[in-house]
Design a protein around this motif. Structure first.
Motif, PDB file in Angstrom:
ATOM      1  N   CYS A  72      64.138  65.402 -15.931  1.00 28.72           N
ATOM      2  CA  CYS A  72      64.688  66.200 -14.620  1.00 28.72           C
ATOM      3  C   CYS A  72      65.353  64.416 -13.838  1.00 28.72           C
ATOM      4  N   MET A  73      64.336  63.842 -14.237  1.00 31.25           N
ATOM      5  CA  MET A  73      64.789  62.383 -13.638  1.00 31.25           C
ATOM      6  C   MET A  73      65.430  61.647 -14.412  1.00 31.25           C
ATOM      7  N   ASN A  74      66.105  61.809 -15.105  1.00 32.82           N
ATOM      8  CA  ASN A  74      66.569  61.834 -16.599  1.00 32.82           C
ATOM      9  C   ASN A  74      68.492  61.948 -15.560  1.00 32.82           C
ATOM     10  N   THR A  75      68.188  63.123 -15.832  1.00 30.76           N
ATOM     11  CA  THR A  75      69.126  63.732 -14.951  1.00 30.76           C
ATOM     12  C   THR A  75      70.193  63.699 -13.976  1.00 30.76           C
ATOM     13  N   LEU A  76      68.847  63.535 -13.072  1.00 31.20           N
ATOM     14  CA  LEU A  76      69.136  62.455 -11.438  1.00 31.20           C
ATOM     15  C   LEU A  76      69.785  61.388 -11.361  1.00 31.20           C
ATOM     16  N   ILE A  77      69.217  60.322 -12.065  1.00 28.59           N
ATOM     17  CA  ILE A  77      69.909  59.390 -12.677  1.00 28.59           C
ATOM     18  C   ILE A  77      71.175  58.948 -13.219  1.00 28.59           C
ATOM     19  N   ALA A  78      71.555  59.684 -14.266  1.00 24.43           N
ATOM     20  CA  ALA A  78      72.827  60.134 -15.060  1.00 24.43           C
ATOM     21  C   ALA A  78      73.453  61.296 -14.130  1.00 24.43           C
ATOM     22  N   GLU A  79      73.696  61.571 -12.525  1.00 19.44           N
ATOM     23  CA  GLU A  79      74.538  62.190 -11.856  1.00 19.44           C
ATOM     24  C   GLU A  79      74.686  61.321 -10.695  1.00 19.44           C
ATOM     25  N   GLY A  80      73.239  60.495 -10.278  1.00 20.70           N
ATOM     26  CA  GLY A  80      73.943  59.368  -9.127  1.00 20.70           C
ATOM     27  C   GLY A  80      73.041  59.821  -8.160  1.00 20.70           C
ATOM     28  N   MET A  81      72.368  60.641  -8.548  1.00 22.45           N
ATOM     29  CA  MET A  81      70.881  61.329  -6.978  1.00 22.45           C
ATOM     30  C   MET A  81      69.769  60.178  -6.716  1.00 22.45           C
ATOM     31  N   ALA A  82      69.359  59.738  -7.876  1.00 20.86           N
ATOM     32  CA  ALA A  82      68.351  58.856  -8.002  1.00 20.86           C
ATOM     33  C   ALA A  82      68.537  57.910  -8.755  1.00 20.86           C
ATOM     34  N   THR A  83      66.924  56.850  -8.967  1.00 23.49           N
ATOM     35  CA  THR A  83      66.961  55.649  -9.137  1.00 23.49           C
ATOM     36  C   THR A  83      65.405  55.910  -9.843  1.00 23.49           C
ATOM     37  N   LYS A  84      66.318  54.637 -10.992  1.00 24.53           N
ATOM     38  CA  LYS A  84      63.745  54.058 -11.231  1.00 24.53           C
ATOM     39  C   LYS A  84      64.066  52.639 -10.414  1.00 24.53           C
ATOM     40  N   LEU A  85      62.968  51.964  -8.953  1.00 28.06           N
ATOM     41  CA  LEU A  85      62.824  51.092  -8.552  1.00 28.06           C
ATOM     42  C   LEU A  85      61.844  49.971  -9.617  1.00 28.06           C
ATOM     43  N   ASP A  86      62.110  48.814  -9.502  1.00 30.02           N
ATOM     44  CA  ASP A  86      61.543  48.068 -10.557  1.00 30.02           C
ATOM     45  C   ASP A  86      60.091  47.746 -10.613  1.00 30.02           C
ATOM     46  N   THR A  87      58.975  48.850  -9.735  1.00 29.15           N
ATOM     47  CA  THR A  87      58.019  49.067 -10.308  1.00 29.15           C
ATOM     48  C   THR A  87      57.532  50.351 -10.901  1.00 29.15           C
ATOM     49  N   GLY A  88      58.912  51.707 -11.545  1.00 29.36           N
ATOM     50  CA  GLY A  88      58.045  52.276 -12.651  1.00 29.36           C
ATOM     51  C   GLY A  88      58.547  53.132 -11.837  1.00 29.36           C
ATOM     52  N   ARG A  89      58.734  53.333 -10.429  1.00 30.73           N
ATOM     53  CA  ARG A  89      58.438  54.121  -9.427  1.00 30.73           C
ATOM     54  C   ARG A  89      60.076  55.135  -9.458  1.00 30.73           C
ATOM     55  N   PHE A  90      60.034  56.287  -8.878  1.00 33.40           N
ATOM     56  CA  PHE A  90      61.263  57.271  -8.326  1.00 33.40           C
ATOM     57  C   PHE A  90      61.947  57.864  -7.493  1.00 33.40           C
ATOM     58  N   ALA A  91      62.854  56.907  -6.589  1.00 34.86           N
ATOM     59  CA  ALA A  91      63.111  57.801  -5.220  1.00 34.86           C
ATOM     60  C   ALA A  91      64.567  58.080  -5.439  1.00 34.86           C
ATOM     61  N   LEU A  92      64.668  58.341  -3.799  1.00 30.60           N
ATOM     62  CA  LEU A  92      66.258  59.130  -4.325  1.00 30.60           C
ATOM     63  C   LEU A  92      68.091  57.640  -4.483  1.00 30.60           C
ATOM     64  N   SER A  93      68.591  58.055  -4.744  1.00 34.67           N
ATOM     65  CA  SER A  93      69.685  56.726  -5.140  1.00 34.67           C
ATOM     66  C   SER A  93      70.256  56.571  -3.297  1.00 34.67           C
ATOM     67  N   ILE A  94      71.352  55.488  -3.901  1.00 34.97           N
ATOM     68  CA  ILE A  94      71.980  55.556  -2.056  1.00 34.97           C
ATOM     69  C   ILE A  94      72.900  56.080  -1.620  1.00 34.97           C
ATOM     70  N   ALA A  95      73.260  56.772  -3.370  1.00 31.60           N
ATOM     71  CA  ALA A  95      74.138  57.867  -2.388  1.00 31.60           C
ATOM     72  C   ALA A  95      74.174  59.125  -1.905  1.00 31.60           C
ATOM     73  N   VAL A  96      72.496  59.520  -2.504  1.00 34.52           N
ATOM     74  CA  VAL A  96      72.172  60.475  -1.269  1.00 34.52           C
ATOM     75  C   VAL A  96      71.791  60.152   0.180  1.00 34.52           C
ATOM     76  N   LEU A  97      71.531  58.602   0.280  1.00 36.00           N
ATOM     77  CA  LEU A  97      71.949  58.447   1.304  1.00 36.00           C
ATOM     78  C   LEU A  97      72.667  58.403   2.400  1.00 36.00           C
ATOM     79  N   GLN A  98      73.959  57.922   1.493  1.00 36.67           N
ATOM     80  CA  GLN A  98      75.525  58.142   1.703  1.00 36.67           C
ATOM     81  C   GLN A  98      75.598  59.823   2.162  1.00 36.67           C
ATOM     82  N   ILE A  99      75.444  60.693   1.383  1.00 35.87           N
ATOM     83  CA  ILE A  99      75.567  61.911   1.629  1.00 35.87           C
ATOM     84  C   ILE A  99      74.184  62.631   2.940  1.00 35.87           C
TER      85      ILE A  99
END
Length: 103
Positions: free
Chosen positions: A48-75
């Protein structure tokens, strides 16, 4: 079941992961956190995370944790801006109505 009620199980899982990331934009969530919260396997969360990252909706942080991407925040910001403009227009109309009522 008719065609209008058909849904994608995998799409639903991806969207549940997406929603689970809400409120964690700064610190993110780990794969394990997401798996536990959603009752899914870590492998499923990874897909699921790979899908969200590939679509620009999530990102993997330097800590290895996942968060919503800047694109989602822009929306979200674009929506907030649109609502503020609409409220401004409503306020303008209300002022005109009140000005006309005072005549």
């Amino acid at each position: 079941m008719n065609d209008k009620t058909r849904t994608s199980d995998s799409g639903g899982r991806v969207l549940r992961v997406f929603k689970a990331l809400r409120g964690h934009s700064l610190t993110g969530l780990s794969n394990g956190d997401l798996a536990k919260a959603l009752g899914e396997s870590p492998a499923t969360i990874n897909r699921c995370m790979n899908t969200l990252i590939a679509e620009g909706m999530a990102t993997k942080l330097d800590t290895g944790r996942f968060a919503l991407s800047i694109a989602v925040l822009q929306i979200a910001q674009a929506h907030a801006n649109e609502m503020a403009m609409a409220q401004g227009r409503i306020n303008e109309i209300n002022q005109r109505v009140l000005a006309g009522a005072n005549r």
